[in-house]
Write an enzyme that holds these catalytic residues in place. Structure first.
Site, PDB file in Angstrom:
ATOM      1  N   ASP A 254     -15.773   7.637  26.445  1.00  0.00           N
ATOM      2  CA  ASP A 254     -14.354   7.400  26.659  1.00  0.00           C
ATOM      3  C   ASP A 254     -13.690   8.776  26.582  1.00  0.00           C
ATOM      4  O   ASP A 254     -14.276   9.746  26.105  1.00  0.00           O
ATOM      5  CB  ASP A 254     -13.767   6.409  25.648  1.00  0.00           C
ATOM      6  CG  ASP A 254     -12.439   5.834  26.158  1.00  0.00           C
ATOM      7  OD1 ASP A 254     -11.897   6.379  27.131  1.00  0.00           O
ATOM      8  OD2 ASP A 254     -11.943   4.857  25.570  1.00  0.00           O
TER       9      ASP A 254
HETATM   10  C1  BGC Z   1      -9.160   4.736  27.996  1.00  0.00           C
HETATM   11  C2  BGC Z   1     -10.142   4.274  29.068  1.00  0.00           C
HETATM   12  C3  BGC Z   1      -9.795   4.927  30.402  1.00  0.00           C
HETATM   13  C4  BGC Z   1      -9.774   6.425  30.230  1.00  0.00           C
HETATM   14  C5  BGC Z   1      -9.461   7.181  31.517  1.00  0.00           C
HETATM   15  C6  BGC Z   1      -9.088   6.245  27.958  1.00  0.00           C
HETATM   16  O1  BGC Z   1      -8.154   6.687  27.041  1.00  0.00           O
HETATM   17  O2  BGC Z   1      -9.541   4.230  26.736  1.00  0.00           O
HETATM   18  O3  BGC Z   1     -10.132   2.886  29.183  1.00  0.00           O
HETATM   19  O4  BGC Z   1     -10.706   4.520  31.378  1.00  0.00           O
HETATM   20  O5  BGC Z   1      -8.816   6.768  29.252  1.00  0.00           O
HETATM   21  O6  BGC Z   1      -8.167   6.985  31.912  1.00  0.00           O
END
Ligand code: BGC
Length: 695
Positions: A254
């Site tokens: 993540d």
């Molecule tokens: C979120 C993800 C997301 C990623 C990219 C993160 O902070 O938890 O779900 O895909 O950002 O935007």
């Protein structure tokens, strides 16, 4: 006369067109190994992190790049969010996933996955950062709207349908692995859990996306599980994902704090650090290799996983789409179809459907506000958004509707046949938590978000509903929200309540078709509505440790012998249904169950039959009941059809810490009905350890 039998669930149909299932892994393995043998260490490391080359944080028009290699001709991954549509420029904003969960319709969800996948591909992306399949442990989770359900079985079917649909065009990335279900503390939280609960409750839906739909990648979670960050969790990333489930894809972290170390993360099976290299910078990896903390084989292993999917999905081939794809007519009409199939009619005192001739007074700021959901990473912007007022006003020439921003004088209520109040939550009340952002934002930008500490509506809205209800002849509430709301203080005052979630860019049109009775309400609750906040047990949005047990949602209420206000699986229709004639037989290593469903009312309607399993003489502590099947039928008045469910023995098993999945000698009851609290037919079978007998 024999009746037509429909299948409750058709896995083959859901899996068709999914490119991952056509990959010849042996052939791809040989090509990947040959390529690897030509790569320098620096070229290998370049495959293991996002890149900043294409703009700030590696993002270009919302696309995050990783692993471009011109010398070797290795194309980059171009990743983009997300669960309710393409997050790049303007795109079709679908109803949020929780709304789609309410359709209990995996074939429809597959079509949504296909449409979003197609828009992602048309925007130049090749990895879709969706679906979010973290189980809704509590409806107060800020990202509740982004997931499908409080139930692992239901989530598994919806998640695999989305993955399979999306993978007709791009790679999908179910997230966040695992146990990410509280926002405000997500970067520090430890989700603590026993092995059995992990496998029985919090992982089965991930397993379905990997094993059945062959998801090409998985995004890890920010939080810890039992004290270890998910981004360096060997047990989750290697043992469960790969050894148990045979996952062949890659794991990406993540975003900003999803990777926490160099050696531990690489060794645990974190393949790509996103969105750019910090822990996976060449100098850090080389240092870890020199110290003996990371072996070259580990680097090769991780790089091979990345190459495998790039080759398997033929990312080097440019895809060209003739004509308009993003926000095309087909996608917009799908967004409308999904919206109308997601609305759940929770209360109806013979008020809906409207005849279309009533004089309607409309209230609530949300009636005229674009409300597509939170402003976290899943935010989508559309060229046109049909708000509730637009949809109702445009329904037909005869509709007489006036919107009131303030409470009007008494004569307006006297002259109106009924009032509609659009109430609910917005991105200010719930959403993905991004601590560096402001709470409010213009519609273009992301905002801070967070969890809901309590489940009631904002006070002003409760007040408005009550004020309108006391003055009106009849009051209908349209409720916008991402999961359940505590409606207890006002539900008794209103005549009808239609839950419309965050209904997407075509939501207004869908509202009109339901309230004027053009179509029968189709949605059923994928999360229960409690009578009070306390009914769901402790909920502290600032917790740094959360104990995950076998019981949450309907399982938790069952354990406490409590009844919710509106149960899991509940939703009204404009007609009446009855089920009868249950026939269950052994079939292979499982059961085949057939029930007849009849429409006993006066108009076409849609019904959902659910199957729950109970084990009455288990030696273990087991939930009183668990969902193990569901299926839908659409019936004309007086029509009757058979619906067939297949229930595998695997779905009856419990997880033993030592030996894994076990089928316990026990009494198993299969109950069929219209919600978790409305089970009308059942049959019990005994398993003695080797054979089955009807009890
Ligand atoms: C979120 C993800 C997301 C990623 C990219 C993160 O902070 O938890 O779900 O895909 O950002 O935007």
């Amino acid at each position: 006369m024999s009746m037509a039998i429909e299948k409750a669930f058709d896995l083959k149909k859901i899996l068709s067109g999914n490119k991952a299932l056509d990959i010849d892994h042996d052939r791809v393995g040989v090509i990947a190994n040959n390529l690897l043998s030509e790569m320098s260490l620096m070229e290998k490391i370049n495959q293991l992190h996002g890149s900043k080359n294409t703009g700030d944080m590696g993002t270009e028009k919302g696309l995050y790049f990783s692993g471009n290699d011109e010398r070797l001709g290795i194309p980059p991954f171009k990743m983009v969010d997300g669960p309710r549509g393409l997050r790049s420029g303007l795109a079709t904003a679908f109803p949020v996933p929780m709304a789609r969960g309410a359709t209990f319709d995996p074939e429809l969800e597959k079509r949504v996955g296909m449409a979003i996948g197609r828009e992602v591909a048309a925007a130049g992306g090749n990895v879709l950062l969706a679906p979010t399949i973290n189980l809704l442990r509590h409806p107060g989770w800020g990202r509740a709207q982004e997931t499908y359900s409080e139930d692992p079985f239901h989530m598994g079917r919806m998640g695999l349908a989305f993955v399979s649909g999306a993978q007709n065009f791009v790679l999908a990335s179910p997230k966040h692995f695992a146990l990410n279900n509280l926002e405000i503390t997500r970067f520090e939280l430890s989700s603590d859990i026993a092995k059995r609960t992990l496998h029985e409750v919090y992982l089965p839906h991930f397993k379905r996306c990997i094993v059945d739909a062959q998801a090409a990648s998985v995004m890890s979670a920010y939080n810890k599980v039992n004290g270890t960050y998910c981004g360096e969790h060997f047990e989750l990333l290697e043992n469960v994902l790969r050894k148990d489930w045979g996952f062949k894809g890659f794991v990406e972290s993540d975003w900003l704090l999803g990777t926490r170390s160099t050696a531990d993360a690489l060794n645990a099976g974190m393949d790509i650090e996103m969105p750019s290299a910090y822990w996976f910078k060449p100098e850090k990896i080389i240092e870890a290799m020199e110290n003996g903390q990371v072996r070259e084989e580990t680097i090769n292993r991780n790089v091979l996983r990345v190459l495998h999917q790039k080759i398997g999905f033929e990312l080097e081939k440019e895809v060209a789409f003739p004509g308009k794809v993003i926000e095309c007519e087909e996608h917009l009409s799908l967004a409308q179809e999904v919206a109308e199939k997601s609305f759940v009619l929770l209360k109806n005192n013979q008020t809906l459907p409207l005849r279309g001739t009533e004089k309607i007074a409309l209230f609530g700021e949300l009636a005229v506000t674009e409300n597509l959901g939170d402003r976290g990473s899943s935010m989508v912007r559309s060229s046109n958004v049909f708000v509730p007022f637009d949809g109702i006003r445009d329904w037909s020439d005869g509709v007489d509707i006036s919107y009131y921003a303030e409470l009007p004088e008494a004569k307006v209520f006297e002259a109106s046949d009924l009032s509609i109040v659009v109430a609910g939550l917005t991105y200010l009340d719930e959403g993905e938590y991004i601590p560096t952002l402001d709470r409010e934002s213009s519609g273009e930008n992301l905002a801070r978000g967070g969890d809901r500490a309590s489940l009631g509506l904002p006070h002003q809205q409760e007040k408005l509903i009550k004020e309108v209800a006391t003055r009106s002849k009849k009051t209908v509430v349209l409720l916008e929200a991402g999961s359940s709301v505590n409606v207890s203080s006002w539900i008794g005052d209103v005549d009808a309540l239609l839950l419309i979630w965050y209904p997407g860019c075509e939501g207004g049109k869908a509202i009109a078709r339901i309230i004027f009775g053009e179509v029968d309400p189709y949605g059923r609750l994928p999360v229960l509505f409690p009578k009070s906040d306390s009914q769901l047990g402790d909920w502290d949005v600032n917790s740094l440790t959360v104990e995950h047990t076998l019981f949450h949602g309907y399982r938790y209420l069952d354990m406490n012998n409590e009844k919710p206000l509106f149960p899991f699986g509940f939703g009204l229709s404009y007609t009446d249904f009855l089920i009868r004639n249950l026939r269950i037989d052994r079939s292979g290593s499982g059961f085949s169950a057939i029930v007849s469903l009849a429409n006993s009312g006066f108009r076409q309607g849609n019904s959902l039959i659910q199957v729950y399993l109970s084990c009455s003489d288990s030696k273990l502590e087991r939930p009183q009941k668990e969902l193990k099947g569901f299926g839908r039928l659409s019936l004309e008045p007086e029509e009757e059809k058979d619906l067939e469910f297949e229930i595998a023995d695997d779905d009856l098993k419990y997880y033993d810490d030592e030996t894994g999945w076990e089928l316990e000698p026990c009494l198993y009851t299969f109950s069929f009905g219209f919600s978790s609290e409305d089970l009308l037919l059942s049959e019990t079978w005994r398993f003695d350890g080797s054979s089955w007998k009807k009890n």
